[in-house]
Scaffold this active site. Structure first.
Site, short mmCIF file in Angstrom:
data_model
loop_
_atom_site.label_atom_id
_atom_site.label_comp_id
_atom_site.label_asym_id
_atom_site.label_seq_id
_atom_site.Cartn_x
_atom_site.Cartn_y
_atom_site.Cartn_z
N ASP A 72 3.46 7.48 4.06
CA ASP A 72 3.86 7.17 2.69
C ASP A 72 3.71 8.38 1.77
O ASP A 72 3.12 9.41 2.14
CB ASP A 72 3.00 6.03 2.13
CG ASP A 72 3.44 4.67 2.66
OD1 ASP A 72 4.56 4.58 3.17
OD2 ASP A 72 2.65 3.72 2.55
N LYS A 106 7.50 5.09 -0.97
CA LYS A 106 8.02 4.24 -2.03
C LYS A 106 7.32 4.61 -3.32
O LYS A 106 6.10 4.59 -3.40
CB LYS A 106 7.76 2.75 -1.72
CG LYS A 106 8.45 2.23 -0.48
CD LYS A 106 8.06 0.78 -0.24
CE LYS A 106 8.79 0.24 1.00
NZ LYS A 106 8.38 0.93 2.22
N MET A 113 -1.06 -0.72 -9.76
CA MET A 113 0.34 -0.59 -10.21
C MET A 113 0.57 -1.32 -11.53
O MET A 113 1.58 -2.01 -11.71
CB MET A 113 1.29 -1.12 -9.12
CG MET A 113 1.18 -0.37 -7.80
SD MET A 113 2.00 -1.20 -6.40
CE MET A 113 0.80 -2.50 -6.02
#
Length: 265
Positions: free
Chosen positions: A43, A65, A180
């Site tokens: 990632d 991502k 997030m």
């Protein structure tokens, strides 16, 4: 390898937690697997120092991502893992933090298992504990918090179930650790206050936790979103809400590490 012949693979996929950013927080098992893997799928939050551990000739696939950037769709990542397991004995799927905590590891494990591909999970240190710790904030404390809730501030809009009940969380948990959460921070703070948290509830944001570039902000919940915007905080960041923030002991916080530094073992 096609899904029509799922049992032909000899490979095992290891879903490995890379930790929160400081390369030295990698587990020994993760280190061993990286040193011997035949293929690596990783990632965007994985430190470069960890990528340098893999053997020469290891096949690498990037599937990062990030909000606001081109991202590899999850079905494509699933397909990559299946294909690599058909050609390699040891495939490491390296994820920032812990693979089963907002890491989509559960989805990948289910996809692989349904095709007869062996899967093992190697837990990692999650940013929701490590980033506050590096800022001197305990996520639980005998005087300030006997419960803690880990929650995402960025949900998929097509979920069948309702979204996060922020007002409910305000009433049922001593502390919140929000992953997030910057994009929706203003709404989250308003919902928590509407749910019963006082506007002066201690809160904090830690950006780039555990690595060079880490910075943090402590502010009352009612002012947090405005202060974060004024000071230009960006993702990746962890938000902590609750009286535990008032127990911060900055003097005990370790210095953030250089994510690019070589691992000393």
């Amino acid at each position: 390898m096609s899904a029509a012949s799922p049992l032909s693979t000899q490979g095992t996929v290891y879903l490995v937690g890379a930790g929160p950013g400081d390369p030295e927080l990698l587990t020994l098992k993760a280190h061993r697997l990286l040193r011997c893997c035949d293929a690596l799928v990783y990632d965007s939050l994985v430190p470069k120092a960890l990528l340098d551990l893999v053997p020469e000739g290891c096949e690498r696939q990037f599937v990062g991502k990030r909000r606001g950037h081109h991202s590899v769709p999850q079905p494509s990542t699933n397909a990559v893992l299946v294909e690599l397991a058909g050609r390699h004995r040891t495939v490491v799927r390296l994820k920032g933090g812990d693979p089963f905590l907002f890491g989509r590891g559960g989805e990948e494990a289910a996809h692989l298992a349904a095709r007869g591909i062996p899967v093992q999970v190697v837990p990692g240190v999650t940013a929701g504990i490590a980033a506050p710790a590096y800022a001197g904030i305990p996520v639980t404390h005998r005087r300030a918090g006997s419960s803690v809730t880990f929650v995402t501030g960025h949900e998929e809009i097509d979920k069948a179930r309702p979204g996060v009940d922020w007002q409910g969380l305000a009433r049922c948990s001593d502390g919140l650790v929000i992953y997030m959460g910057l994009h929706n921070l203003s709404r989250i703070c308003k919902e928590l206050i509407a749910g019963g948290l006082a506007p002066d509830t201690p809160a904090a944001v830690i950006q780039q936790g555990t690595v060079l570039g880490q910075r943090d902000l402590v502010a009352p919940l009612g002012e947090l979103a405005d202060r974060v915007a004024e000071q230009g905080f960006v993702s990746p960041s962890i938000v902590v809400v609750g009286q535990v923030v008032a127990e911060r002991v900055a003097a005990c916080a370790p210095a953030p590490a250089d994510a690019e530094m070589p691992i000393p073992f």
